[in-house]
Design a protein around this motif. Structure first.
Motif, short mmCIF file in Angstrom:
data_model
loop_
_atom_site.label_atom_id
_atom_site.label_comp_id
_atom_site.label_asym_id
_atom_site.label_seq_id
_atom_site.Cartn_x
_atom_site.Cartn_y
_atom_site.Cartn_z
N ALA A 115 27.78 24.62 27.59
CA ALA A 115 29.02 25.31 27.92
C ALA A 115 28.86 26.30 29.08
O ALA A 115 29.68 26.36 29.99
CB ALA A 115 29.55 26.03 26.69
N SER A 116 27.77 27.10 29.04
CA SER A 116 27.59 28.10 30.10
C SER A 116 27.34 27.43 31.46
O SER A 116 27.84 27.91 32.50
CB SER A 116 26.43 29.03 29.74
OG SER A 116 25.22 28.30 29.61
N GLN A 117 26.57 26.36 31.47
CA GLN A 117 26.31 25.64 32.72
C GLN A 117 27.60 24.99 33.26
O GLN A 117 27.85 25.01 34.47
CB GLN A 117 25.25 24.56 32.50
CG GLN A 117 23.88 25.10 32.11
CD GLN A 117 23.18 25.79 33.27
OE1 GLN A 117 23.22 25.30 34.39
NE2 GLN A 117 22.55 26.91 33.00
N LEU A 118 28.39 24.46 32.36
CA LEU A 118 29.65 23.86 32.78
C LEU A 118 30.61 24.90 33.32
O LEU A 118 31.33 24.66 34.30
CB LEU A 118 30.29 23.12 31.60
CG LEU A 118 31.61 22.39 31.90
CD1 LEU A 118 31.43 21.35 32.99
CD2 LEU A 118 32.16 21.74 30.61
N ALA A 119 30.61 26.08 32.71
CA ALA A 119 31.46 27.17 33.20
C ALA A 119 31.01 27.61 34.60
O ALA A 119 31.85 27.84 35.49
CB ALA A 119 31.41 28.35 32.23
N ALA A 120 29.69 27.72 34.80
CA ALA A 120 29.18 28.08 36.12
C ALA A 120 29.53 27.00 37.15
O ALA A 120 29.86 27.31 38.30
CB ALA A 120 27.67 28.29 36.05
N HIS A 121 29.44 25.77 36.73
CA HIS A 121 29.80 24.66 37.63
C HIS A 121 31.25 24.78 38.07
O HIS A 121 31.57 24.57 39.26
CB HIS A 121 29.58 23.34 36.90
CG HIS A 121 30.15 22.15 37.61
ND1 HIS A 121 29.58 21.58 38.74
CD2 HIS A 121 31.28 21.41 37.35
CE1 HIS A 121 30.31 20.57 39.14
NE2 HIS A 121 31.34 20.45 38.33
N PHE A 146 35.34 36.05 37.43
CA PHE A 146 35.43 34.77 36.73
C PHE A 146 34.92 34.84 35.29
O PHE A 146 35.45 34.14 34.42
CB PHE A 146 34.65 33.69 37.49
CG PHE A 146 35.32 33.21 38.74
CD1 PHE A 146 36.27 32.20 38.67
CD2 PHE A 146 35.02 33.77 39.97
CE1 PHE A 146 36.89 31.74 39.83
CE2 PHE A 146 35.63 33.32 41.12
CZ PHE A 146 36.58 32.31 41.05
N THR A 147 33.88 35.63 35.06
CA THR A 147 33.29 35.59 33.73
C THR A 147 32.55 36.89 33.42
O THR A 147 32.10 37.59 34.33
CB THR A 147 32.29 34.41 33.62
OG1 THR A 147 31.76 34.37 32.29
CG2 THR A 147 31.16 34.55 34.60
N LYS A 148 32.44 37.18 32.13
CA LYS A 148 31.63 38.29 31.64
C LYS A 148 30.43 37.78 30.84
O LYS A 148 29.59 38.58 30.41
CB LYS A 148 32.48 39.20 30.74
CG LYS A 148 33.72 39.77 31.42
CD LYS A 148 33.38 40.72 32.55
CE LYS A 148 34.65 41.35 33.12
NZ LYS A 148 34.34 42.27 34.25
#
Length: 276
Positions: free
Chosen positions: A100-106, A176-178
């Motif tokens: 999930a975290s890698q996909l969010a960064a992508h 974008f994210t925390k």
């Protein structure tokens, strides 16, 4: 403007002469504001505006050639768009397998990757319009001057965005994210994202310049070679050996670098140098 061009009053002074199909794909119309001629075609039963149309055999032949060229160019651009969209889809498929975290960064990188296009596409549009105009009359001196200025503007645009990404990386990430895991993934991608803004900006501008030359087959071939020779094999290798988001985006960056180099060859050597 179309009505003025094709339906001018018969007795008007200084009216525009109707265009011939040798210059435009539309039929030539002769129009008048008179209902006295029995050969005129009544439009909406109006007694004021009647149109007579004459289509010549040579014009039909010219239209046939234009139609064939249009269809061929459309197919080339459809294939190019399919490959470009497919490359993004393939990256997203592989990224979804990393967590999930890698996909969010992508997704964050994908959003910022083409940020320069909002400005560089304007330069590309100007290059397409003015380039096609002066190429059609053989004025390659003006074409060269316009292309050089637009490429300089595209380069400056890319440098500006690269600097913005580098100096405001923390602020952009927080927009974008925390999530800490996502931020760690973004930190590994950020140098590549920042550096590629220059190449991306030049690619956008060069695309517009290539469109001005109507080199549709070259546009198709660039994307086909880039995807089939580099991108797809590169993604398979990156997924098998490295299995990291950074490796996927390195492959994507290599594709854009190839597109930029191929566009340099088409514009600088095939279009400008050969006619200097």
């Amino acid at each position: 403007l179309i009505l003025i061009q094709y339906f001018p009053p018969e007795s008007a002074d200084g009216q525009l002469a109707p265009l011939s199909l040798s210059k435009t794909p539309f039929p030539t119309f002769q129009a008048c504001f008179s209902s006295s001629s029995p050969t005129n075609i009544d439009i909406d039963s109006s007694p004021l505006l009647n149109i007579t149309a004459t289509v010549y055999g040579d014009d039909l032949l010219a239209w046939s050639e234009i139609r064939d060229e249009f269809c061929e160019g459309s197919m080339n651009m459809m294939l190019r768009s399919f490959l470009l969209s497919g490359s993004i889809w393939l990256m997203s498929v592989y990224a979804s397998r990393l967590g999930a975290s890698q996909l969010a960064a992508h997704q964050v990188v994908l959003t910022l990757w083409n940020l320069t296009s909002y400005l560089a596409d304007g330069f590309a549009d100007v290059g397409t319009m003015l380039g096609a105009k002066y190429i059609s009359v053989g004025n390659y001196k003006w074409v060269s001057s316009i292309f050089r200025r637009l490429l300089c503007l595209g380069l400056l645009c890319g440098i500006a965005f690269s600097g913005f990404f580098l100096f405001f990386s923390s602020w952009l990430e927080n927009c974008f994210t925390k999530d800490l895991e996502t931020k760690r993934a973004l930190n590994s991608l950020w140098p590549l994202l920042s550096a590629m803004q220059v190449i991306n900006s030049l690619v956008f501008v060069y695309d517009g310049l290539i469109y001005a030359t109507a080199s549709w087959a070259a546009v198709r071939n660039i994307m086909m070679v880039g995807c089939l020779v580099w991108f797809i094999p590169g993604m398979v290798v990156a997924n098998s050996l490295f299995h990291s988001l950074l490796s996927f985006w390195v492959v994507k960056g290599g594709l854009n670098l190839f597109r930029c180099c191929a566009a340099v060859y088409i514009i600088e050597f095939r279009t400008l140098a050969s006619r200097s």
